[in-house]
Design a protein around this motif. Structure first.
Motif, PDB file in Angstrom:
ATOM      1  N   THR A   5       0.669  -1.311   0.082  1.00 36.58           N
ATOM      2  CA  THR A   5      -0.183   0.801   0.187  1.00 36.58           C
ATOM      3  C   THR A   5       1.167   1.152   0.493  1.00 36.58           C
ATOM      4  O   THR A   5       1.751   1.098   0.916  1.00 36.58           O
ATOM      5  CB  THR A   5      -0.745  -0.369   1.238  1.00 36.58           C
ATOM      6  OG1 THR A   5      -1.773  -0.846   0.950  1.00 36.58           O
ATOM      7  CG2 THR A   5      -2.008   1.006   0.947  1.00 36.58           C
ATOM      8  N   TRP A   6       0.324   2.233  -0.891  1.00 36.09           N
ATOM      9  CA  TRP A   6       1.412   3.268  -1.042  1.00 36.09           C
ATOM     10  C   TRP A   6       0.561   4.582  -0.921  1.00 36.09           C
ATOM     11  O   TRP A   6      -1.163   4.815  -1.801  1.00 36.09           O
ATOM     12  CB  TRP A   6       1.945   3.907  -2.423  1.00 36.09           C
ATOM     13  CG  TRP A   6       2.521   2.224  -3.168  1.00 36.09           C
ATOM     14  CD1 TRP A   6       3.048   0.877  -3.022  1.00 36.09           C
ATOM     15  CD2 TRP A   6       4.133   2.383  -2.545  1.00 36.09           C
ATOM     16  NE1 TRP A   6       3.699   0.597  -3.733  1.00 36.09           N
ATOM     17  CE2 TRP A   6       4.464   1.090  -3.102  1.00 36.09           C
ATOM     18  CE3 TRP A   6       5.224   3.331  -2.072  1.00 36.09           C
ATOM     19  CZ2 TRP A   6       6.076   0.962  -2.858  1.00 36.09           C
ATOM     20  CZ3 TRP A   6       6.667   3.490  -1.946  1.00 36.09           C
ATOM     21  CH2 TRP A   6       7.265   2.157  -2.777  1.00 36.09           C
TER      22      TRP A   6
ATOM     23  N   CYS B 227      -5.445  18.001  -2.328  1.00 36.83           N
ATOM     24  CA  CYS B 227      -7.049  17.556  -1.753  1.00 36.83           C
ATOM     25  C   CYS B 227      -7.321  16.581  -1.684  1.00 36.83           C
ATOM     26  O   CYS B 227      -8.646  16.442  -0.810  1.00 36.83           O
ATOM     27  CB  CYS B 227      -7.708  18.533  -2.732  1.00 36.83           C
ATOM     28  SG  CYS B 227      -6.961  18.073  -4.469  1.00 36.83           S
ATOM     29  N   ALA B 228      -6.217  15.958  -1.741  1.00 34.65           N
ATOM     30  CA  ALA B 228      -6.988  14.082  -0.582  1.00 34.65           C
ATOM     31  C   ALA B 228      -5.932  13.536  -1.856  1.00 34.65           C
ATOM     32  O   ALA B 228      -4.708  13.236  -2.036  1.00 34.65           O
ATOM     33  CB  ALA B 228      -8.291  13.705  -2.386  1.00 34.65           C
ATOM     34  N   VAL B 229      -5.645  12.244  -0.595  1.00 30.36           N
ATOM     35  CA  VAL B 229      -4.609  11.294  -0.063  1.00 30.36           C
ATOM     36  C   VAL B 229      -5.881   9.857  -0.622  1.00 30.36           C
ATOM     37  O   VAL B 229      -6.620   9.318   0.009  1.00 30.36           O
ATOM     38  CB  VAL B 229      -3.819  11.122   1.176  1.00 30.36           C
ATOM     39  CG1 VAL B 229      -2.633   9.901   1.181  1.00 30.36           C
ATOM     40  CG2 VAL B 229      -2.948  12.621   1.188  1.00 30.36           C
ATOM     41  N   PHE B 230      -4.779   9.257  -1.721  1.00 25.41           N
ATOM     42  CA  PHE B 230      -4.706   6.986  -1.747  1.00 25.41           C
ATOM     43  C   PHE B 230      -4.173   6.413  -1.385  1.00 25.41           C
ATOM     44  O   PHE B 230      -3.068   6.397  -2.039  1.00 25.41           O
ATOM     45  CB  PHE B 230      -5.944   7.278  -3.079  1.00 25.41           C
ATOM     46  CG  PHE B 230      -6.586   8.285  -3.829  1.00 25.41           C
ATOM     47  CD1 PHE B 230      -8.468   9.065  -2.896  1.00 25.41           C
ATOM     48  CD2 PHE B 230      -6.936   9.228  -4.758  1.00 25.41           C
ATOM     49  CE1 PHE B 230      -8.618   9.783  -3.035  1.00 25.41           C
ATOM     50  CE2 PHE B 230      -7.245   9.655  -5.592  1.00 25.41           C
ATOM     51  CZ  PHE B 230      -8.867  10.519  -4.238  1.00 25.41           C
TER      52      PHE B 230
ATOM     53  N   ASP C 116     -14.513   6.155  -1.353  1.00 23.17           N
ATOM     54  CA  ASP C 116     -13.969   6.344  -0.184  1.00 23.17           C
ATOM     55  C   ASP C 116     -12.992   5.223   0.862  1.00 23.17           C
ATOM     56  O   ASP C 116     -12.603   5.770   1.987  1.00 23.17           O
ATOM     57  CB  ASP C 116     -15.782   5.778   0.177  1.00 23.17           C
ATOM     58  CG  ASP C 116     -15.927   7.468  -0.066  1.00 23.17           C
ATOM     59  OD1 ASP C 116     -16.352   8.291  -0.207  1.00 23.17           O
ATOM     60  OD2 ASP C 116     -17.631   7.488   0.907  1.00 23.17           O
ATOM     61  N   ASP C 117     -13.367   4.571  -0.093  1.00 25.79           N
ATOM     62  CA  ASP C 117     -12.056   3.030   1.078  1.00 25.79           C
ATOM     63  C   ASP C 117     -10.989   3.198   0.887  1.00 25.79           C
ATOM     64  O   ASP C 117     -10.111   2.120   1.427  1.00 25.79           O
ATOM     65  CB  ASP C 117     -12.957   0.994  -0.142  1.00 25.79           C
ATOM     66  CG  ASP C 117     -13.923   1.082   0.210  1.00 25.79           C
ATOM     67  OD1 ASP C 117     -14.747   1.829   1.205  1.00 25.79           O
ATOM     68  OD2 ASP C 117     -14.786   0.568  -0.401  1.00 25.79           O
ATOM     69  N   LEU C 118     -11.082   4.145  -0.302  1.00 24.93           N
ATOM     70  CA  LEU C 118      -9.080   4.353  -0.274  1.00 24.93           C
ATOM     71  C   LEU C 118      -8.648   5.726   0.034  1.00 24.93           C
ATOM     72  O   LEU C 118      -7.795   5.689   0.172  1.00 24.93           O
ATOM     73  CB  LEU C 118      -9.086   4.225  -1.803  1.00 24.93           C
ATOM     74  CG  LEU C 118      -9.716   3.029  -2.969  1.00 24.93           C
ATOM     75  CD1 LEU C 118      -8.650   3.741  -4.430  1.00 24.93           C
ATOM     76  CD2 LEU C 118      -8.650   1.767  -2.881  1.00 24.93           C
ATOM     77  N   LEU C 119      -9.701   6.537   0.391  1.00 30.79           N
ATOM     78  CA  LEU C 119      -9.281   8.082   1.303  1.00 30.79           C
ATOM     79  C   LEU C 119      -8.756   7.789   2.232  1.00 30.79           C
ATOM     80  O   LEU C 119      -9.172   6.738   3.416  1.00 30.79           O
ATOM     81  CB  LEU C 119     -10.230   8.688   1.122  1.00 30.79           C
ATOM     82  CG  LEU C 119     -11.469   9.394  -0.088  1.00 30.79           C
ATOM     83  CD1 LEU C 119     -12.468  10.058  -0.105  1.00 30.79           C
ATOM     84  CD2 LEU C 119     -10.039  10.477  -1.033  1.00 30.79           C
TER      85      LEU C 119
END
Length: 242
Positions: free
Chosen positions: A127-128, A142-145, A231-234
């Motif tokens: 996972t990165w 604005c977002a990180v996955f 949502d599962d990756l945020l």
């Protein structure tokens, strides 16, 4: 081990386990070859010869085929040949080339790596955390996955200006400022993000409907639109994916 090379006019970084420098350099060598062969800015490139109806390599035929596919799927919003301009498959080539580089790494036995080609990312083996640049704040996200064995590609106007053109009108696409696609491979993620950005607002739903694609978009009014499954990756603010 993190290596950075300037290729295709942009920084390309590669994180691999220590001891994999040779495999990494082979991946970089492939990307340099792509820059030489498929740049629309070189008089001796295959792209230029393609425009002059010269011989085509299997790779050139594959690139041209991908361009035709996404022109059809996007209803002409994505277009590699705009009226009055030479053939330019740049909207396909970077993601396609980086995906091939990732395949070279895997073939060499490198299963864990993160390849970042100017913001288009392949995250493999663990996972990165992949950040999406804020459209108005260059040093913020604005977002990180949190992604594993996935690819992330972003098309936007905040770095290179209004460079993506809606092929249906010949005018710059202005309805969005950023559109990110998460997919299983970077060829798909990059092509879908470029075509969706050219489509404008309608491109958000269009990209979300493409098989295996998830979307995160910011429109010109700075409203955020995203696929529910993202949502599962945020990653929650203030945390980092392990």
């Amino acid at each position: 081990m993190r290596l950075v090379r300037q290729i295709m006019g942009l920084p390309i970084s590669l994180e691999v386990p220590g001891g994999e420098a040779n495999a990494a350099e082979r991946a970089f060598a492939w990307l340099r070859e792509v820059d030489r062969r498929f740049s629309p800015f070189r008089d001796d490139s295959e792209v230029t010869r393609f425009d002059l109806h010269g011989p085509q390599s299997p790779e050139m035929r594959e690139i041209a085929g991908l361009c035709r596919t996404y022109e059809r799927l996007s209803g002409g919003a994505f277009r590699a040949r705009l009226p009055g301009r030479a053939f330019d498959p740049s909207g396909i080539v970077k993601g396609w080339a980086a995906q091939r580089a990732g395949e070279l790494l895997r073939a060499a036995g490198v299963s864990r790596f993160c390849l970042n080609a100017g913001g288009d990312v392949i995250a493999a083996g663990r996972t990165w955390s992949v950040g999406i640049r804020h459209p108005d704040q260059p040093h913020a996200v604005c977002a990180v996955f949190a992604v594993r064995d996935l690819a992330v590609a972003t098309s936007g106007s905040y770095e290179r200006g209004q460079h993506i053109v809606d092929g249906r009108t010949g005018l710059p696409a202005r309805e969005l400022v950023s559109l990110t696609v998460v997919a299983a491979d970077l060829t798909t993620a990059d092509a879908v993000s470029t075509a969706a950005f050219a489509l404008g607002h309608e491109g958000i739903a269009w990209a979300d409907a493409q098989p295996g694609c998830l979307v995160y978009a910011v429109d010109a009014a700075r409203r955020v639109h995203r696929s529910a499954a993202l949502d599962d990756l945020l990653v929650p603010p203030g945390t980092i994916a392990s």
